[in-house]
Scaffold this motif. Structure first.
Motif, PDB file in Angstrom:
ATOM      1  N   ASN B  80      -0.204 -17.419  28.503  1.00  0.00           N
ATOM      2  CA  ASN B  80      -1.066 -16.358  27.922  1.00  0.00           C
ATOM      3  C   ASN B  80      -1.867 -16.888  26.804  1.00  0.00           C
ATOM      4  O   ASN B  80      -2.710 -16.726  26.091  1.00  0.00           O
ATOM      5  CB  ASN B  80      -0.171 -15.022  27.578  1.00  0.00           C
ATOM      6  CG  ASN B  80       0.185 -14.141  28.722  1.00  0.00           C
ATOM      7  OD1 ASN B  80       0.051 -14.483  29.833  1.00  0.00           O
ATOM      8  ND2 ASN B  80       1.222 -13.566  28.272  1.00  0.00           N
ATOM      9  N   ASP B 154      -2.156 -14.849  21.840  1.00  0.00           N
ATOM     10  CA  ASP B 154      -1.952 -14.705  23.428  1.00  0.00           C
ATOM     11  C   ASP B 154      -2.327 -13.158  23.691  1.00  0.00           C
ATOM     12  O   ASP B 154      -1.614 -12.703  24.483  1.00  0.00           O
ATOM     13  CB  ASP B 154      -0.323 -14.870  23.364  1.00  0.00           C
ATOM     14  CG  ASP B 154       0.468 -13.878  22.478  1.00  0.00           C
ATOM     15  OD1 ASP B 154       0.028 -13.114  21.812  1.00  0.00           O
ATOM     16  OD2 ASP B 154       1.592 -13.734  22.701  1.00  0.00           O
ATOM     17  N   VAL B 155      -3.318 -12.877  23.279  1.00  0.00           N
ATOM     18  CA  VAL B 155      -4.016 -11.660  23.385  1.00  0.00           C
ATOM     19  C   VAL B 155      -5.217 -11.350  24.129  1.00  0.00           C
ATOM     20  O   VAL B 155      -5.999 -10.456  24.348  1.00  0.00           O
ATOM     21  CB  VAL B 155      -4.085 -10.586  22.116  1.00  0.00           C
ATOM     22  CG1 VAL B 155      -2.978 -10.554  21.419  1.00  0.00           C
ATOM     23  CG2 VAL B 155      -5.130 -11.291  21.011  1.00  0.00           C
ATOM     24  N   LEU B 163      -2.905  -3.744  21.601  1.00  0.00           N
ATOM     25  CA  LEU B 163      -1.974  -5.237  21.720  1.00  0.00           C
ATOM     26  C   LEU B 163      -2.023  -6.183  20.509  1.00  0.00           C
ATOM     27  O   LEU B 163      -1.191  -6.757  20.461  1.00  0.00           O
ATOM     28  CB  LEU B 163      -2.459  -5.896  23.032  1.00  0.00           C
ATOM     29  CG  LEU B 163      -1.583  -6.860  23.641  1.00  0.00           C
ATOM     30  CD1 LEU B 163      -0.251  -6.636  23.716  1.00  0.00           C
ATOM     31  CD2 LEU B 163      -2.114  -7.674  24.943  1.00  0.00           C
TER      32      LEU B 163
END
Lengths: 350, 564
Positions: B80, B154-155, B163
């Motif tokens: 990610n 990691d979004v 998130l």
């Protein structure tokens, strides 16, 4: 009305596109061969098939543009290459032509008008379809990283495997999905049944499906939702009316009470399991994790990451990271005997 | 392609500068404190090529992980981070700076100016952008602050709320991401202001707006668009930082904030951003294609009008990234129409390029090869864009590998191909030496083959229902072979880029000496020596048409007789 429209869209598209159809047919055959590939070219529900009809129409127009413009470009490149015996003189300089510019502005405008009107019709047909009274209501709640399904009129709560009745043109029985999220954005996508719709916290959405064939349809979360987004898998079981009635009947029952696995039930009720999971008829009333009342009636665990076998259950309870590194369930730190008892109990929860 | 020193008034006839005998530190100091637009342009481009290699390596790591189902090459967390950093790096640390680097180097030369309008702002903007990049990559070290080391955002590069909230993204990785974009965003704004001021006020005598080379026109349009679009991004990042540090609730859905508002802010930046990246590439194509077809650009006024038109329409299409978030049917229909309208000016551009080639005498040097690749790939990218604009089909294709294929067709097939074309075309001007044509052709063909193996296949795996952003996939979905093919194509592209990097280094020392005008071109930069001296022109040049060097080379048949 909806079905009529989509049928017309499909007829419309079937005229000018022999080669596109051939490509798509090959694609679908390939998809079928690849057992259960969730291809958008193998629709099994009205929204998915109206989309396919529209998409074939668009594909034929864009395909036509590609072969025309691409062909002219390729021809120009080959025809007007500098030859070996070139005399080094410059070619005639042409600065432009208003008529030509006008022509290639007007033709695209006409194409856009046609594409827009066709698209708008399908948008309204799918999105604003009137909900028939016989429709089944399901509330879908997205969680990091699993699906909760609630049937408010039937009093059923289950997870990860959605059961719906089959629909037919004579006796439409669509399922209307009310989409919520308990944490971050997710997206509900089962390509053979409908396009995707997002599950957004504070922003309820709705969509609908009316599967026309029984079977299992695969999908998964289509909006990045965190570390285990890839394993937020989704199965939709389309049942015959009888199967569905039987399923509903069973799901309405409280959890099975089997004296032979009382030890396992004791483990469940006295450990942290109850903080997150619910089994009706027991002390377990948690809501953070999937409802386990009828766990054994499901084919998979961990939101589809593993088959629902006693070995996998063991391994999941001991170390959820084995199947889903980053899943929110903690490793339960039970001893072997406790795990044996617990798994024995869970496998009785039909 | 004769090497001729042209009797252009104002061109300096100086011999190439001697290699500096100064000590290393002095040389380095010269680069750090420079306000020369050409040096800053070179800094931008070298910086971007470095990050191109970094983000390319991240892409290869992603493809190794996805070559087979249920691989363990990368953990989900690392995967990610990789796709987040790959996307963020390619857009903000490669695409934007390299294109503004070209603008920095070329715009003053092309309009006959001696530097940018604000040389110090220019240097300041570069260093802001550069430190923005360092800040982003420092997150690998400092992302978890006191908790530990070794993280990164990691979004996703779109970073959808919630998130990004503290509850779901603890540590500091997301903060580095937000701050890096704020900082580099200010750098970008500075450069945009500079380009606008330069093109509007620094043109030489005779260089009316409608005589500017199309590259300059497109950079002017892009800079104006940048001013409008970077602003909402910066605003959104500031709101995000307020949410994370000061307890704001803009995007905090647990406290009544809105996830959808973030999407609107992000995409009203994000979609015009695509045009900010692709329009300089159009500018490059509009310079290279005429020279190698040996014809004037067809329909210059239409090309200018189409560029301005694209910029305007692009500000009204953002929500086509949001067809699945539950807008009303009328809202969806509106964004279908506005998106399809972009196809009209874009179509005009493609037709004009084809008409430019038509009737020419095409020379297939490496810059032209890349531009021909661009034309075919951009045609396909435009058509898949039309497919995606069809909202109901978008409900299927959105966030699938079809979308990945589509935007890589734009970002790689169109933009990166033209960036390569530009480097092969202007490298001789910048360094005084030609890039190797042999290596260039290896680079082109390998990259072309790898590109098509990878990105053509991605369309099909998208049709088969594979969503984006997944670190692995199930083996029973019919995606296995296709993913392996995609990964192999990625490796071929990697090899091609390494050949390119080697070519850049090797030719700098060993390349054929270029001379002033190796391509027999027509715009003002080719009237200067290679590399051009400081301040470019001793006397302000004067032009009488869009192709001043054509007029000089063909006094019997000059352009100004025909231009309106």
């Amino acid at each position: 009305m909806i079905r009529e429209q989509s049928a017309r869209a499909i007829r419309l598209s079937s005229l000018p596109m022999v080669c596109v159809a051939a490509v798509v047919a090959r694609q679908s055959a390939w998809a079928d061969a690849a057992q259960g590939s969730p291809s958008i070219f193998a629709p099994a529900s009205t929204p998915a098939s109206s989309i396919l009809g529209l998409s074939l129409f668009v594909l034929s127009i864009t395909g036509g543009i590609f072969f025309t413009v691409g062909g002219l470009l390729a021809w120009a490149i080959i025809r007007y290459r500098a030859r070996r015996d070139d005399d080094g003189s410059e070619p005639a300089q042409i600065y432009g032509s208003t008529q030509v510019e006008l022509a290639w502005t007007v033709i695209p405008i006409l194409i856009v008008v046609v594409l827009f009107l066709t698209t708008a019709r399908i948008i309204f047909a799918i999105q604003d379809a009137p909900k028939p009274p016989a429709a089944l209501d399901v509330t879908v709640v997205g969680h990091q990283f699993w699906w909760e399904f609630r049937y408010p009129k039937l009093g059923i709560v289950t997870a990860n495997e959605l059961h719906v009745p089959v629909s037919s043109t004579n006796d439409p029985k669509p399922t209307y999905l009310h989409l919520l999220s308990s944490d971050v954005d997710h997206s509900f996508w089962v390509p053979q049944l409908a396009g995707k719709t997002d599950l957004i916290p504070n922003h309820p959405n709705d969509t609908w499906i009316d599967p026309l064939h029984t079977g299992v349809y695969l999908g998964q979360c289509a909006q990045f939702c965190g570390v285990e987004h890839a394993k937020m898998l989704l199965r939709v079981y389309v049942d015959t009316p009888e199967q569905f009635a039987a399923w509903v009947n069973k799901q309405k029952q409280p959890g099975v009470q089997d004296a032979s696995v009382a030890a396992g039930r004791h483990v469940f009720e006295t450990q942290a399991c109850t903080n997150c999971h619910r089994i009706t008829g027991t002390a377990a009333t948690g809501t953070f994790g999937p409802d386990l009342t009828h766990l054994a009636s499901r084919a998979t665990i961990a939101s589809g990451a593993a088959l629902n076998t006693p070995e996998n259950l063991r391994s999941w309870i001991n170390a959820p990271d084995h199947f889903k590194p980053g899943a929110l369930m903690p490793a339960m730190q039970l001893n072997d005997e406790q795990v044996d008892q617990l798994v024995a109990y869970l496998t009785t929860l039909h | 392609m004769a090497d001729q020193t042209l009797p252009m008034s104002g061109s300096l006839d100086v011999t190439p500068r001697e290699r500096s005998r100064a000590v290393l530190l002095e040389w380095l100091h010269g680069w750090v404190v420079t306000v020369d637009h050409k040096r800053l342009g070179i800094l931008y481009v070298v910086y971007s090529i470095f990050f191109l290699l970094v983000a390319g390596a991240e892409a290869l790591a992603i493809r190794i992980q996805l070559a087979w189902p249920n691989q363990h090459f990368l953990s989900p967390q690392v995967y990610n981070r990789m796709f987040t950093m790959h996307g963020t790096t390619m857009v903000f640390l490669v695409g934007m700076p390299i294109l503004f680097g070209f603008a920095n180097y070329l715009v003053p030369l092309m309009i006959g100016a001696r530097d940018m309008a604000f040389p110090r702002l220019n240097a300041f903007s570069f260093w802001l952008t550069a430190f923005g990049g360092l800040l982003l990559y420092y997150s690998f070290v400092g992302g978890f602050g006191l908790y530990g080391m070794g993280s990164a955002p990691d979004v996703g590069w779109w970073a959808y709320a919630p998130l990004t909230a503290k509850a779901f993204s603890p540590g500091h990785a997301t903060d580095y991401w937000a701050l890096a974009l704020i900082v580099s965003g200010f750098g970008t704004l500075g450069t945009a202001i500079n380009v606008i001021a330069t093109t509007l006020s620094m043109r030489c005598r005779g260089m009316s707006l409608l005589r500017m080379p199309l590259f300059v026109w497109l950079m002017l349009v892009v800079s104006a668009l940048t001013l409008v679009t970077i602003t909402p991004l910066t605003a959104a990042q500031i709101m995000l930082v307020i949410d994370r540090y000061l307890g704001g609730h803009f995007f905090d859905t647990q406290a009544g904030g809105s996830a959808v508002v973030w999407m609107h802010f992000f995409w009203i930046f994000g979609h015009p951003e695509v045009y900010v990246l692709v329009m300089p590439a159009f500018g490059i194509a509009s310079e290279v294609i005429p020279v190698f077809s040996r014809k004037a650009i067809f329909g210059y006024p239409a090309m200018v009008a189409a560029s301005v038109g694209i910029a305007f329409v692009s500000l009204g299409v953002w929500a086509h990234h949001m067809f699945t978030v539950g807008m009303t049917s009328v809202g969806n229909a509106f964004f279908v129409l506005s998106t399809m309208l972009v196809g009209i000016p874009t179509g005009i551009k493609i037709f004009n390029w084809v008409a430019t080639i038509w009737g020419g005498k095409i020379r297939f040097a490496t810059p032209m090869l890349f531009c021909i690749g661009f034309l075919f790939q951009f045609l396909i990218a435009g058509l898949t864009g039309i497919m995606l604009s069809v909202a109901p089909w978008n409900w299927q294709l959105h966030n699938s590998y079809f979308v990945i294929a589509h935007f890589h067709y734009v970002l790689v097939g169109a933009i990166v191909f033209n960036i390569f074309a530009a480097i092969y075309y202007w490298y001789p001007k910048v360094t005084g030496r030609m890039l190797s044509e042999t290596l260039g052709k290896w680079h082109f063909w390998l990259f072309l083959i790898g590109f098509h193996i990878t990105f053509d296949t991605m369309h099909f795996v998208g049709f088969l229902g594979m969503p984006r952003s997944i670190y692995t996939f199930e083996p029973d979905r019919g995606w296995n072979h296709l993913n392996l093919i995609i990964s192999l194509g990625g490796m071929i592209q990697g090899i091609a880029v390494l050949i390119f990097a080697w070519n850049l280094v090797h030719s700098y020392f060993r390349g054929k000496v270029a001379g002033n005008d190796p391509w027999d071109a027509w715009t003002l930069e080719w009237a200067t020596p290679s590399p051009p001296p400081v301040y470019n022109f001793a006397i302000d040049p004067e032009v009488h048409s869009r192709r001043p060097l054509w007029d000089l080379k063909h006094p019997e048949d000059p352009d100004w007789k025909y231009e309106a």
